[in-house]
Scaffold this active site. Sequence first.
Site, PDB file in Angstrom:
ATOM      1  N   LEU A 140       1.526  -1.779   6.980  1.00  0.00           N
ATOM      2  CA  LEU A 140       0.538  -0.726   7.206  1.00  0.00           C
ATOM      3  C   LEU A 140       1.185   0.348   8.066  1.00  0.00           C
ATOM      4  O   LEU A 140       2.038   0.055   8.912  1.00  0.00           O
ATOM      5  CB  LEU A 140      -0.702  -1.275   7.925  1.00  0.00           C
ATOM      6  N   ASP A 141       0.780   1.603   7.862  1.00  0.00           N
ATOM      7  CA  ASP A 141       1.263   2.686   8.709  1.00  0.00           C
ATOM      8  C   ASP A 141       0.914   2.405  10.171  1.00  0.00           C
ATOM      9  O   ASP A 141      -0.041   1.679  10.473  1.00  0.00           O
ATOM     10  CB  ASP A 141       0.613   4.013   8.291  1.00  0.00           C
ATOM     11  N   ARG A 142       1.645   3.030  11.048  1.00  0.00           N
ATOM     12  CA  ARG A 142       1.467   2.817  12.492  1.00  0.00           C
ATOM     13  C   ARG A 142       0.010   2.996  12.934  1.00  0.00           C
ATOM     14  O   ARG A 142      -0.508   2.208  13.727  1.00  0.00           O
ATOM     15  CB  ARG A 142       2.377   3.780  13.266  1.00  0.00           C
TER      16      ARG A 142
END
Length: 307
Positions: A140-142
């Site tokens: 998942l993105d940050r």
Amino acid sequence: MIETKRNGEWFQITIPNEWENYTVQDLFRKVWQAPKKQVHALRMEKRVFVNEKEADWTQLLRKKDTLAIRFFQNEALPYEAKFYDITILYEDDHLLVVNKPAGMDTHPNSPEQNDSLANAVAYYLQSKGEFRAFKHIHRLDRDTTGAVLFAKHAFVGALLDNMLEKREIKRTYLALIHGILKNKKGTIHKPIGRDRHHATRRRVSSSGQDAITHYRLVKVDSKRNLSLVQCMLDTGRTHQIRVHLSHIGHPLAGDLIYGGKPLFSRQALHAVKLQLTHPFTQESITCFAPFSDKPEIFPDIDPHQLP
């Protein structure tokens, strides 16, 4: 459901009716579709037994036979262990699903980084005395929150990678987007590639990788001119939901990179549900990830009520 149990370093399976008359080799290569390299290593290292004897890989299995595989020997942790209070959504001897908070990378992006979710998982497993070569199956993105799946040993990691590629692991997201959707549901099938003008951006590009996002309208917030949408992915490209929704004129709220307004401290995207069939037990697993920053971003939605 297939009967299994752990016995020290060994994973034991009671052979069910449907596996009768398979050889051990058939089970690994045809049923589990395990990589040849891993199967060869298990065979050469004598880590597979049938009925407490070293396996004859060409002998037919019988119902109620006991297959034992040495999966759980100690190994070096792949990341530095660093404490962070993480929320576990599901765990057994093979799988781990964690609810990732905002502002945390899924894994380190440099050798010196030690504040990622993978570092926190390393600490969690170490604290339990489990030293495993675990790996994340997807990312998942940050600043995206929600469910992330980890494999606790290399063999199950290979099986899960194959399941992900075959779209047998279902991931459902909730996104809060600008504007009111005209269509209550739809599919965005547009390839995604790198944006040569921006190092971290992606864009819809004819030369990019195939990408498919299905969406469904959940709720409308007329006062703020926002729509809450449920998204399911057939592919897992970097920034896929963010790029696709921006492409149709509905960027995520808070997503400054793709045209969203700064309504929140991050893009309003949450991996709310993860579904898969357990590769060993054939049990159906569904994990719901509660909102870690509700109600700042997401309205009063019960994840369990989503289809």
